[in-house]
Design a protein around this motif. Structure first.
Motif, short mmCIF file in Angstrom:
data_model
loop_
_atom_site.label_atom_id
_atom_site.label_comp_id
_atom_site.label_asym_id
_atom_site.label_seq_id
_atom_site.Cartn_x
_atom_site.Cartn_y
_atom_site.Cartn_z
N ASP A 201 0.86 -1.18 0.00
CA ASP A 201 0.00 0.00 0.00
C ASP A 201 0.90 1.23 0.00
N LYS A 202 1.32 1.62 -1.18
CA LYS A 202 2.15 2.82 -1.30
C LYS A 202 1.58 3.69 -2.41
N PRO A 203 1.85 4.98 -2.33
CA PRO A 203 1.36 5.85 -3.41
C PRO A 203 2.01 5.45 -4.73
N ARG A 204 1.20 5.27 -5.73
CA ARG A 204 1.70 4.93 -7.07
C ARG A 204 1.24 6.04 -8.01
N VAL A 205 2.17 6.97 -8.27
CA VAL A 205 1.85 8.14 -9.08
C VAL A 205 1.42 7.69 -10.48
N TYR A 206 2.11 6.72 -11.02
CA TYR A 206 1.75 6.14 -12.31
C TYR A 206 1.30 4.71 -12.03
N GLY A 207 0.39 4.21 -12.81
CA GLY A 207 -0.05 2.83 -12.62
C GLY A 207 -1.02 2.73 -11.45
N ASP B 139 3.80 -8.27 8.99
CA ASP B 139 3.69 -9.73 8.94
C ASP B 139 2.96 -10.27 7.71
N GLU B 140 2.98 -9.50 6.63
CA GLU B 140 2.33 -9.94 5.40
C GLU B 140 3.25 -9.64 4.21
N TRP B 141 3.42 -10.63 3.35
CA TRP B 141 4.25 -10.49 2.16
C TRP B 141 3.43 -9.91 1.03
N ARG B 142 3.95 -8.80 0.43
CA ARG B 142 3.23 -8.13 -0.65
C ARG B 142 4.19 -7.72 -1.76
N ILE B 143 3.68 -7.75 -2.98
CA ILE B 143 4.47 -7.32 -4.14
C ILE B 143 4.61 -5.81 -4.09
N ASP B 144 5.85 -5.34 -4.18
CA ASP B 144 6.11 -3.91 -4.13
C ASP B 144 6.37 -3.33 -5.52
N SER B 145 7.09 -4.09 -6.34
CA SER B 145 7.43 -3.61 -7.68
C SER B 145 7.89 -4.79 -8.52
N TYR B 146 8.17 -4.50 -9.79
CA TYR B 146 8.72 -5.54 -10.64
C TYR B 146 9.54 -4.93 -11.76
N LYS B 147 10.40 -5.76 -12.31
CA LYS B 147 11.24 -5.39 -13.45
C LYS B 147 11.05 -6.48 -14.50
N ASN B 148 11.39 -6.13 -15.73
CA ASN B 148 11.38 -7.17 -16.75
C ASN B 148 12.51 -6.94 -17.74
N ARG B 149 12.76 -7.96 -18.52
CA ARG B 149 13.70 -7.85 -19.62
C ARG B 149 13.29 -8.85 -20.69
N GLU C 78 20.72 -8.23 -20.70
CA GLU C 78 21.31 -8.30 -19.36
C GLU C 78 20.72 -7.27 -18.41
N LYS C 79 20.23 -6.16 -18.95
CA LYS C 79 19.75 -5.07 -18.12
C LYS C 79 18.26 -5.20 -17.85
N TRP C 80 17.88 -5.07 -16.58
CA TRP C 80 16.46 -5.09 -16.18
C TRP C 80 15.87 -3.72 -16.40
N SER C 81 14.60 -3.66 -16.80
CA SER C 81 13.86 -2.40 -16.94
C SER C 81 12.83 -2.34 -15.83
N THR C 82 12.89 -1.28 -15.05
CA THR C 82 11.89 -1.08 -13.99
C THR C 82 10.55 -0.76 -14.65
N GLN C 83 9.50 -1.43 -14.21
CA GLN C 83 8.19 -1.28 -14.79
C GLN C 83 7.22 -0.62 -13.81
N ILE C 84 6.14 -0.09 -14.36
CA ILE C 84 5.10 0.54 -13.54
C ILE C 84 4.10 -0.52 -13.12
N LEU C 85 3.91 -0.63 -11.84
CA LEU C 85 2.95 -1.61 -11.32
C LEU C 85 1.64 -0.93 -11.01
#
Length: 157
Positions: free
Chosen positions: A74-80, A135-145, A150-157
């Motif tokens: 639960d974080k502010p997501r300006v985009y996405g 005490d809860e596991w949550r997805i914060d962000s993701y990258k893809n390629r 070799e280089k990961w690209s940070t994506q908008i979640l």
């Protein structure tokens, strides 16, 4: 929960999230395509005709909102975030439905990285960052390629 159980749990969470997202997006895209095809058949190309169209973005936002509530930090997501203005084909997490490889790296007690390698034409790879908060596991962000880059690209979640 020991490390093996934790890794299985984190993998299941990430795959459930990505597969649910893909299902929503693929379903809406198919309906969008069907609506556009029906409109093309209804009106000759030589005529201009305004037709009321479905608000696909409103439907997408309505359907992905519970995914953010259930799986993401639960974080502010300006985009996405819960408000989207695009969807398409292939879906956002293309190939996560049938991954070739899954790896979980427990960085420390409150951070993990889940790597997903897919069998797509693009050779998509995803790296999900999962955080433990309250005490809860949550997805914060993701990258893809793609294409073995070799280089990961940070994506908008």
């Amino acid at each position: 929960m020991n490390d093996i159980e934790l890794k299985a749990y984190l993998t299941q969470r990430v795959l459930s999230f990505s597969q649910s997202w893909n299902e929503i997006e693929n379903n809406l895209y198919a309906k969008y395509q069907a609506e556009e095809e029906a409109l093309r058949k209804a009106v000759p190309e030589t005529e201009f005709h305004y037709a009321e169209r479905t608000d696909w973005f409103a439907l997408l936002n309505e359907q992905i909102s519970p995914l953010f509530d259930g799986f993401c930090t639960d974080k502010p997501r300006v985009y996405g975030g819960k408000v989207r203005n695009s969807f398409g084909f292939p879906s956002k997490f293309n190939g996560c439905d049938h991954p070739l490889e899954l790896l979980v790296n427990l960085k420390h007690k409150s951070r993990a990285e889940i790597y997903v390698k897919t069998n797509t034409h693009f050779e998509d790879e995803y790296l999900f960052i999962v955080l433990k908060k309250a005490d809860e596991w949550r997805i914060d962000s993701y990258k893809n390629r793609r294409y073995g880059n070799e280089k990961w690209s940070t994506q908008i979640l």
